[in-house]
Design a protein around this motif. Structure first.
Motif, PDB file in Angstrom:
ATOM      1  N   THR A  56       0.852  -1.185   0.000  1.00  0.00           N
ATOM      2  CA  THR A  56       0.000   0.000   0.000  1.00  0.00           C
ATOM      3  C   THR A  56       0.886   1.232   0.000  1.00  0.00           C
ATOM      4  O   THR A  56       1.726   1.401   0.883  1.00  0.00           O
ATOM      5  CB  THR A  56      -0.932   0.016   1.227  1.00  0.00           C
ATOM      6  N   ASN A  67      -4.351   9.899  -0.229  1.00  0.00           N
ATOM      7  CA  ASN A  67      -4.883   8.719  -0.896  1.00  0.00           C
ATOM      8  C   ASN A  67      -3.960   7.543  -0.685  1.00  0.00           C
ATOM      9  O   ASN A  67      -2.780   7.697  -0.409  1.00  0.00           O
ATOM     10  CB  ASN A  67      -5.194   8.985  -2.378  1.00  0.00           C
ATOM     11  N   THR A  69      -3.149   3.553  -2.337  1.00  0.00           N
ATOM     12  CA  THR A  69      -3.354   2.581  -3.401  1.00  0.00           C
ATOM     13  C   THR A  69      -2.685   1.282  -2.987  1.00  0.00           C
ATOM     14  O   THR A  69      -1.518   1.282  -2.593  1.00  0.00           O
ATOM     15  CB  THR A  69      -2.730   3.060  -4.732  1.00  0.00           C
ATOM     16  N   ARG A  81      -5.594  -3.565  -8.264  1.00  0.00           N
ATOM     17  CA  ARG A  81      -5.234  -2.236  -7.766  1.00  0.00           C
ATOM     18  C   ARG A  81      -6.473  -1.662  -7.087  1.00  0.00           C
ATOM     19  O   ARG A  81      -7.555  -1.619  -7.677  1.00  0.00           O
ATOM     20  CB  ARG A  81      -4.779  -1.334  -8.922  1.00  0.00           C
ATOM     21  N   PHE A  83      -7.960   1.659  -4.746  1.00  0.00           N
ATOM     22  CA  PHE A  83      -7.696   3.073  -4.476  1.00  0.00           C
ATOM     23  C   PHE A  83      -8.688   3.612  -3.454  1.00  0.00           C
ATOM     24  O   PHE A  83      -9.888   3.320  -3.516  1.00  0.00           O
ATOM     25  CB  PHE A  83      -7.830   3.862  -5.779  1.00  0.00           C
ATOM     26  N   GLU A 104     -13.595   5.629  -3.628  1.00  0.00           N
ATOM     27  CA  GLU A 104     -12.794   4.413  -3.729  1.00  0.00           C
ATOM     28  C   GLU A 104     -13.155   3.685  -5.013  1.00  0.00           C
ATOM     29  O   GLU A 104     -14.236   3.877  -5.563  1.00  0.00           O
ATOM     30  CB  GLU A 104     -12.999   3.488  -2.525  1.00  0.00           C
ATOM     31  N   GLY A 119      -4.375   7.291  -8.596  1.00  0.00           N
ATOM     32  CA  GLY A 119      -3.811   6.182  -7.835  1.00  0.00           C
ATOM     33  C   GLY A 119      -2.383   5.903  -8.257  1.00  0.00           C
ATOM     34  O   GLY A 119      -1.879   6.454  -9.233  1.00  0.00           O
TER      35      GLY A 119
END
Length: 181
Positions: A56, A67, A69, A81, A83, A104, A119
């Motif tokens: 992450t 944020n 990812t 992936r 986000f 998200e 992301g």
């Protein structure tokens, strides 16, 4: 013994210069040494988990926005992936800003890269070590503040640089919050 030293100051000078030259010529940059140690830790971990893991990364373009990812890798291939965008919600009565999930999305192997550049990009940890070595830790230290941190059991946690004089959101590199099998 001190009598001998006084008799031959020239040989002492040459000895001191020789030792100084060896130390200077052969001294490894601290970041390079830390990189090599971290890469060994990564390769050991990768072998232990059969190159199957998730990491992450975090990014904060502004004080009240963050944020995360999560990139999932199975047998060396990126398979997902995820986000999450958090925005700060300020409570004036307590004076505390709390992160609130604002958006998200999730991508699987069949629909990777359907959310464009939002992301983190599609990199394995191996890719990140290659980028760290080729671009980030080699940034001109007279023009940038360079970072190389290994808070994930010796594996990269932050690598990159910030140009001198930049106030906010200028970090070029990656910050890894966690790496899990």
């Amino acid at each position: 013994m001190s009598h001998t030293i006084m008799k031959n100051p020239r040989s002492i000078l040459f000895s001191i210069l020789a030792v100084a030259m060896v130390l200077t010529c052969c001294k490894k940059d601290a970041t390079t040494s830390q990189f090599d140690t971290s890469l060994k830790a990564w390769n050991a971990y990768k072998a232990k988990v059969n190159n199957t893991y998730a990491y992450t990364s975090t990014f904060s373009p502004a004080t009240d926005i963050n944020n995360e990812t999560t990139i999932t890798i199975v047998n060396g291939n990126i398979t997902a992936r995820d986000f999450y965008l958090y925005q700060g919600s300020y409570n004036p009565s307590t004076g505390v800003t709390t992160p609130v999930l604002a958006r998200e999305w999730h991508e699987k192997a069949t629909d990777l890269n359907t959310h464009g550049s939002e992301g983190a990009l599609f990199y394995t940890i191996d890719d990140l070590y290659a980028l760290a070595k080729s671009s980030w830790i080699g940034a001109d230290k007279s023009k940038n503040t360079v970072f190389f941190e290994t808070n994930n059991n010796g594996i990269i946690s932050k690598v990159g640089y910030i140009p001198n004089g930049c106030k906010e959101g200028c970090f070029i590199g990656i910050q890894i919050k966690s790496i899990t099998p």
